[in-house]
Design an enzyme around this catalytic site. Structure first.
Site, short mmCIF file in Angstrom:
data_model
loop_
_atom_site.label_atom_id
_atom_site.label_comp_id
_atom_site.label_asym_id
_atom_site.label_seq_id
_atom_site.Cartn_x
_atom_site.Cartn_y
_atom_site.Cartn_z
N GLU A 197 0.86 -1.18 0.00
CA GLU A 197 0.00 0.00 0.00
C GLU A 197 0.89 1.23 0.00
O GLU A 197 1.72 1.41 0.90
CB GLU A 197 -0.92 0.03 1.21
CG GLU A 197 -1.87 1.24 1.18
CD GLU A 197 -2.71 1.40 2.44
OE1 GLU A 197 -3.72 2.11 2.37
OE2 GLU A 197 -2.36 0.82 3.48
N GLU A 212 4.64 4.85 3.83
CA GLU A 212 4.13 6.17 4.20
C GLU A 212 5.31 7.13 4.35
O GLU A 212 6.27 6.84 5.06
CB GLU A 212 3.34 6.10 5.50
CG GLU A 212 2.90 7.43 6.07
CD GLU A 212 2.05 8.24 5.10
OE1 GLU A 212 2.36 9.43 4.88
OE2 GLU A 212 1.07 7.69 4.55
N ASN A 235 9.40 7.46 0.38
CA ASN A 235 8.68 8.09 -0.72
C ASN A 235 8.52 7.10 -1.86
O ASN A 235 9.43 6.31 -2.14
CB ASN A 235 9.48 9.32 -1.19
CG ASN A 235 8.70 10.20 -2.16
OD1 ASN A 235 8.14 9.74 -3.14
ND2 ASN A 235 8.69 11.49 -1.87
N ASP A 266 -3.33 11.79 -2.41
CA ASP A 266 -3.45 13.23 -2.60
C ASP A 266 -3.79 13.50 -4.07
O ASP A 266 -3.04 13.09 -4.96
CB ASP A 266 -2.14 13.92 -2.23
CG ASP A 266 -2.28 15.43 -2.11
OD1 ASP A 266 -3.09 16.02 -2.84
OD2 ASP A 266 -1.55 16.02 -1.29
N LYS A 317 -4.13 20.91 -8.90
CA LYS A 317 -3.61 21.90 -9.85
C LYS A 317 -2.84 21.21 -10.98
O LYS A 317 -2.08 20.27 -10.74
CB LYS A 317 -2.70 22.89 -9.14
CG LYS A 317 -3.41 23.75 -8.11
CD LYS A 317 -2.47 24.75 -7.46
CE LYS A 317 -3.20 25.61 -6.44
NZ LYS A 317 -2.30 26.58 -5.77
N ASP A 353 -12.24 9.20 -3.15
CA ASP A 353 -13.51 9.93 -3.12
C ASP A 353 -13.48 11.06 -4.14
O ASP A 353 -14.50 11.71 -4.36
CB ASP A 353 -13.74 10.53 -1.73
CG ASP A 353 -12.70 11.59 -1.42
OD1 ASP A 353 -11.50 11.24 -1.38
OD2 ASP A 353 -13.06 12.77 -1.25
N THR A 390 -10.65 2.59 4.74
CA THR A 390 -9.63 3.44 5.33
C THR A 390 -10.32 4.47 6.22
O THR A 390 -11.55 4.59 6.22
CB THR A 390 -8.82 4.19 4.25
OG1 THR A 390 -9.63 5.24 3.71
CG2 THR A 390 -8.40 3.25 3.12
N GLU A 391 -9.54 5.23 6.97
CA GLU A 391 -10.11 6.28 7.80
C GLU A 391 -10.85 7.31 6.94
O GLU A 391 -11.96 7.74 7.29
CB GLU A 391 -9.00 6.99 8.61
CG GLU A 391 -8.33 6.13 9.66
CD GLU A 391 -7.13 5.35 9.16
OE1 GLU A 391 -6.40 4.78 9.99
OE2 GLU A 391 -6.92 5.30 7.93
N TYR A 392 -10.24 7.69 5.82
CA TYR A 392 -10.88 8.66 4.93
C TYR A 392 -12.17 8.09 4.33
O TYR A 392 -13.17 8.79 4.17
CB TYR A 392 -9.93 9.05 3.79
CG TYR A 392 -8.91 10.09 4.18
CD1 TYR A 392 -9.28 11.37 4.54
CD2 TYR A 392 -7.55 9.78 4.17
CE1 TYR A 392 -8.35 12.33 4.89
CE2 TYR A 392 -6.60 10.73 4.53
CZ TYR A 392 -7.00 12.00 4.88
OH TYR A 392 -6.06 12.94 5.24
#
Length: 212
Positions: free
Chosen positions: A44, A69, A96, A118, A122, A154, A191-193
């Site tokens: 992940e 992460e 990363n 993320d 832009k 989302d 997930t939390e989100y």
């Protein structure tokens, strides 16, 4: 929103190096030897606080899970969950995604999860999106020939962008779900989100893609 700095994070990670690999480059090509079995490796990227990967490791004990992460102040929460669960098929790396080729050997990973990455909305930040073509090049090298990428988000714009990016990279879309919770997948680990957004009635998008 940025996570609050945790000055104790470095020491905490060092104390729990059985769960977080502080020198992941040294394990390139040898990740399976760190686990109790030679089971498939699922990665992940952007594991956040670890709810998803810990839930997956609990649900699928015959798979080895690695959570990557970049934010040290966030990965400590994932490691704390790992300590509580005491699972032997999960570990974490504080790195990363751009370092993937330094960490994993060619064809070493069976599956990659991109959960609520993320969106970098832009246009000038397009290259930072985890489904941009330069990242797809990295995934293709570390994934096995039949390995797949599973994306959940989302963000409709990121989802649409990713579908196009996958297609332009000549990947095959195995699944496209426009409302995951209406789809009702009993194996889905939130997930939390995901919990936060779905509670507001927001659709969750998911797709599965493989390299041809």
């Amino acid at each position: 929103m940025r996570a609050r700095n945790k000055p104790w994070a470095d020491e905490f990670l060092k104390e729990n190096d059985h769960l977080v690999r502080l020198d992941p480059i040294a394990h390139k090509g040898k990740w399976k030897s760190l686990f109790d079995s030679s089971s498939p490796i699922h990665l992940e990227i952007g594991t956040g606080k670890g709810q998803f990967i810990i839930g997956m490791a609990r649900q699928f004990p015959n798979i080895n899970f690695i959570g990557m992460e970049i934010a040290k102040s966030i990965i400590v929460s994932a490691v704390q969950k790992g300590i509580e669960e005491n699972l032997n098929n999960v570990c974490f790396i504080n790195e990363n995604a751009q370092s993937l080729l330094e960490i994993f050997e060619e064809n070493e990973v069976d599956k990659i999860y991109l959960n609520f990455s993320d969106p970098w909305p832009k246009n000038k930040h397009e290259k930072r999106r985890l489904t941009y073509k330069s990242f797809l090049e990295l995934y293709k090298q570390i994934l096995k020939p039949d390995g797949e990428i599973i994306l959940k988000t989302d963000n409709k714009h990121l989802f649409e962008y990713s579908l196009v990016s996958f297609s332009q990279f000549d990947m095959e879309l195995k699944e496209v779900v426009l409302d995951l919770h209406e789809f009702d997948d009993p194996t889905n680990v939130q997930t939390e989100y995901e919990e936060k957004f779905s509670a507001k009635g927001q659709p969750i998008y998911r797709c599965r893609a493989v390299f041809r």
